[in-house]
Structure formats: structure tokens, C-alpha cells
Motif scaffolding. Structure first.
Motif, PDB file in Angstrom:
ATOM      1  N   GLU A   1      30.867  28.277  21.304  1.00 62.29           N
ATOM      2  CA  GLU A   1      30.973  27.208  20.312  1.00 62.29           C
ATOM      3  C   GLU A   1      31.708  26.002  20.883  1.00 62.29           C
ATOM      4  O   GLU A   1      32.745  26.121  21.537  1.00 62.29           O
ATOM      5  CB  GLU A   1      31.726  27.728  19.085  1.00 62.29           C
ATOM      6  CG  GLU A   1      31.841  26.722  17.952  1.00 62.29           C
ATOM      7  CD  GLU A   1      32.583  27.309  16.749  1.00 62.29           C
ATOM      8  OE1 GLU A   1      32.221  26.967  15.610  1.00 62.29           O
ATOM      9  OE2 GLU A   1      33.514  28.130  16.961  1.00 62.29           O
ATOM     10  N   THR A   2      31.183  24.810  20.633  1.00 62.51           N
ATOM     11  CA  THR A   2      31.840  23.585  21.070  1.00 62.51           C
ATOM     12  C   THR A   2      32.913  23.173  20.069  1.00 62.51           C
ATOM     13  O   THR A   2      32.925  23.629  18.922  1.00 62.51           O
ATOM     14  CB  THR A   2      30.826  22.434  21.184  1.00 62.51           C
ATOM     15  OG1 THR A   2      30.302  22.138  19.876  1.00 62.51           O
ATOM     16  CG2 THR A   2      29.688  22.803  22.138  1.00 62.51           C
ATOM     17  N   PHE A   3      33.799  22.281  20.505  1.00 64.83           N
ATOM     18  CA  PHE A   3      34.828  21.778  19.596  1.00 64.83           C
ATOM     19  C   PHE A   3      34.190  20.983  18.462  1.00 64.83           C
ATOM     20  O   PHE A   3      34.665  21.026  17.323  1.00 64.83           O
ATOM     21  CB  PHE A   3      35.829  20.915  20.368  1.00 64.83           C
ATOM     22  CG  PHE A   3      36.999  20.468  19.540  1.00 64.83           C
ATOM     23  CD1 PHE A   3      37.901  21.387  19.017  1.00 64.83           C
ATOM     24  CD2 PHE A   3      37.207  19.123  19.271  1.00 64.83           C
ATOM     25  CE1 PHE A   3      38.982  20.981  18.235  1.00 64.83           C
ATOM     26  CE2 PHE A   3      38.289  18.701  18.511  1.00 64.83           C
ATOM     27  CZ  PHE A   3      39.167  19.635  17.988  1.00 64.83           C
ATOM     28  N   THR A   4      33.089  20.281  18.764  1.00 66.66           N
ATOM     29  CA  THR A   4      32.376  19.563  17.707  1.00 66.66           C
ATOM     30  C   THR A   4      31.899  20.520  16.628  1.00 66.66           C
ATOM     31  O   THR A   4      32.087  20.280  15.425  1.00 66.66           O
ATOM     32  CB  THR A   4      31.176  18.803  18.305  1.00 66.66           C
ATOM     33  OG1 THR A   4      31.648  17.799  19.199  1.00 66.66           O
ATOM     34  CG2 THR A   4      30.337  18.150  17.214  1.00 66.66           C
ATOM     35  N   ALA A   5      31.276  21.627  17.039  1.00 66.22           N
ATOM     36  CA  ALA A   5      30.783  22.610  16.070  1.00 66.22           C
ATOM     37  C   ALA A   5      31.940  23.226  15.289  1.00 66.22           C
ATOM     38  O   ALA A   5      31.828  23.493  14.082  1.00 66.22           O
ATOM     39  CB  ALA A   5      29.979  23.694  16.783  1.00 66.22           C
ATOM     40  N   TRP A   6      33.061  23.459  15.961  1.00 66.01           N
ATOM     41  CA  TRP A   6      34.231  24.022  15.276  1.00 66.01           C
ATOM     42  C   TRP A   6      34.743  23.042  14.208  1.00 66.01           C
ATOM     43  O   TRP A   6      35.066  23.452  13.086  1.00 66.01           O
ATOM     44  CB  TRP A   6      35.329  24.327  16.295  1.00 66.01           C
ATOM     45  CG  TRP A   6      36.486  25.057  15.717  1.00 66.01           C
ATOM     46  CD1 TRP A   6      36.683  26.400  15.668  1.00 66.01           C
ATOM     47  CD2 TRP A   6      37.637  24.470  15.072  1.00 66.01           C
ATOM     48  NE1 TRP A   6      37.866  26.701  15.045  1.00 66.01           N
ATOM     49  CE2 TRP A   6      38.477  25.535  14.663  1.00 66.01           C
ATOM     50  CE3 TRP A   6      38.029  23.173  14.809  1.00 66.01           C
ATOM     51  CZ2 TRP A   6      39.682  25.313  14.007  1.00 66.01           C
ATOM     52  CZ3 TRP A   6      39.233  22.948  14.132  1.00 66.01           C
ATOM     53  CH2 TRP A   6      40.042  24.022  13.743  1.00 66.01           C
ATOM     54  N   CYS A   7      34.812  21.753  14.563  1.00 65.95           N
ATOM     55  CA  CYS A   7      35.253  20.751  13.584  1.00 65.95           C
ATOM     56  C   CYS A   7      34.307  20.701  12.391  1.00 65.95           C
ATOM     57  O   CYS A   7      34.752  20.514  11.243  1.00 65.95           O
ATOM     58  CB  CYS A   7      35.333  19.379  14.246  1.00 65.95           C
ATOM     59  SG  CYS A   7      36.710  19.154  15.402  1.00 65.95           S
ATOM     60  N   LEU A   8      33.024  20.864  12.633  1.00 65.77           N
ATOM     61  CA  LEU A   8      32.063  20.897  11.528  1.00 65.77           C
ATOM     62  C   LEU A   8      32.320  22.094  10.622  1.00 65.77           C
ATOM     63  O   LEU A   8      32.198  21.990   9.395  1.00 65.77           O
ATOM     64  CB  LEU A   8      30.635  20.931  12.077  1.00 65.77           C
ATOM     65  CG  LEU A   8      30.080  19.582  12.543  1.00 65.77           C
ATOM     66  CD1 LEU A   8      28.834  19.787  13.400  1.00 65.77           C
ATOM     67  CD2 LEU A   8      29.771  18.682  11.347  1.00 65.77           C
TER      68      LEU A   8
END
Length: 283
Positions: free
Chosen positions: A175-182
């Protein structure tokens, strides 16, 4: 500022001694007394390791780990997230210099606005800011705080609440940090960039006065991973990618439905078509 459990900040270093000799002292010098810096060094590049070793016993350095192989970002990030005890968590990339007051300002905003999840500094130069796009997503909060709303921020120069991590959990798999923030946004947390923007000098941007990229040959010899993935080979192309990234985040919709289901599949299809036609994915 005192009165909470402090701040734990991760810096991952890898193969950029020129940057580390600027970014690590800057981070240590701008930390408040209750901040703890966690250092993770990837790889075996000796000049970079020496730059880290010179400061690993600084009073602000809390933990140090060396991975002889490049462990990437997920393992070091989850190392901090699962073992740190601070009320706030952060990461600063080794090619970034956040505004000297970033931690004071972002922590003050977090204290005043319980709903803030991940808020950050702004890494794009003023020439990339499109005021109409910013105005469309700018929101006011108590005590004069403003946030340029976006469901994710870059993985450097951000500050997030412990409560956000507790609810969302660590990075999962690749998981990317972008996906985690989402994921955090879907749970109701408010993410975005503090406004007026707190600058973060991203030294890998060719427009930074501290960049190591002076010629196309410099760039090709030491291209960052994202440039290699997208096939970028010149400074002009890399600069254009930076500009495009700035526009993407400014124009990104706040409707969370755009990031799931058929809308997400449409976005991914567009990316695959662009890659097939040009050899490069949209940034």
C-alpha cells in the motif's frame, strides 16, 4: 510546545550524501525538545552512511536502524508507526527541507482542530500554484487555521495524529502512503496542506537551488525511482513532471467516490492507455 506525548519523526536515508548532509542537520535543528528522530538507512553507500553516522548520536536521535538492502518505504514507515509512542507522527525525506516552523504550526493546528488527520508542508514552488484551484478547496477552521483540502499529501513534511493511525492501522502490503491517506479520509479524517502554505524545499526538483541535478547527464546518472518508472531522461521532462504533479493535487476531487469502484477503474484504464501509446504513464 509541551503538554502532549511529543512527536516521532522518521527519516529514511539512501544513496544521497549531498542531500543528507543538508536535510538531517536541518531536521535536527528544527525539532522541538520533545521530538524524537528515528533514522533508517537503506543500502551500503558509504558516503551516505558516514553522513548519518556523524549525527546518529545527536540528542534528538532516538533510534537508528541500518538495512544493508534497500528495504523501501513500507518497512521503515511501519517500524516507526508500530514502535513510536508520540502523540504525533511524521516523516521527512532525505531530499527535503521543511519550513523551520513547520512542527510548531502543524501541531498547533492539530491541537485546535480534532478532525485533522494528516496535514503537511507544501513542496511545490510558487510558480506551480493555481489560485483558482486552491480557492476551490480552501477551508476555514477554528482559531484562524486554514487547510487546502486534499485526501492525501506527500509522504514528507507531514504531521498526523496518533489517533488517526490507531483507527486506520499500518501500511498494508504494498500500500502506498496516498492509498493509506485515502483510507483515513474514508473514515472521516480531514487531510491536506496547511495554508498559507508552509514550504518544503524538495531538492530533487531541478528548480531547487540545492538540487544535485545541473545537467541532463547528472540526472540520468542518478535518476530518482519515480523518474525511472515513467521513463523520464531529461531535466526538462523531470521539471514538467513536477509541474504536472502540482496540478494533479490541486485539481484532485474531494468526492471520495472518485477513488473507488468504476471511477477508479476508469482512471486506471486511462493510465494504461497512456502507457501503451507513449511508453509513459500519466504523472
Amino acid at each position: 510546545m509541551t503538554g502532549d506525548g511529543g512527536i516521532d519523526i522518521l527519516m529514511i536515508t539512501y544513496d544521497r550524501p549531498e542531500y543528507v548532509r543538508l536535510s538531517l542537520p536541518h531536521l535536527l535543528d528544527t525539532c522541538p525538545a520533545d521530538a524524537r528522530v528515528w533514522l533508517w538507512h537503506n543500502g551500503t553507500d558509504q558516503p551516505t552512511l558516514e553522513a548519518v553516522e556523524e549525527l546518529r548520536h545527536h540528542p534528538r536521535v532516538h533510534r537508528f536502524r541500518h538495512s544493508p538492502v534497500n528495504a523501501g518505504l513500507t518497512e521503515p514507515t511501519n517500524w516507526l508507526w508500530t514502535e513510536a509512542t508520540g502523540s504525533y507522527l511524521s516523516k521527512v525525506d532525505d531530499d527535503c527541507l521543511p519550513d523551520p516552523d513547520w512542527l510548531t504550526i502543524l501541531r498547533g493546528a492539530h491541537r485546535d482542530v480534532p478532525g485533522f488527520g494528516v496535514i503537511g508542508t507544501w513542496r511545490f514552488p510558487a510558480e506551480d500554484v493555481e489560485q483558482a484551484l486552491v480557492a476551490a478547496k480552501l477551508a476555514d477552521y477554528p482559531n484562524g487555521h486554514q487547510l487546502f483540502r486534499n485526501h492525501w499529501v506527500q509522504g514528507s513534511g507531514y504531521l498526523m495524529k496518533r489517533e488517526t493511525l490507531t483507527q486506520v492501522g499500518p501500511l498494508a502490503g504494498d500500500e502506498t502512503f496516498t492509498a493509506w491517506c485515502l483510507r483515513a479520509a474514508r473514515l472521516g479524517w480531514l487531510n491536506g496542506w496547511y495554508h498559507p502554505f508552509l514550504p518544503e524545499d524538495h531538492m530533487d526538483d531541478p528548480r531547487s537551488p540545492r538540487t544535485i541535478y545541473r545537467t541532463d547527464a547528472d540526472f540520468v546518472a542518478r535518476r530518482p525511482l519515480s523518474a525511472r518508472r515513467t521513463g523520464v531522461t531529461t531535466l526538462a521532462e523531470w521539471t514538467q513532471q513536477m509541474r504536472h504533479s502540482a496540478r494533479v493535487v490541486q485539481a484532485a476531487p474531494l468526492d471520495l467516490r472518485e477513488y473507488q469502484g468504476w471511477r477508479l477503474r476508469r482512471r486506471n484504464a486511462t493510465r494504461r492507455i497512456r502507457l501503451a501509446l507513449t511508453g509513459r504513464a500519466p504523472w
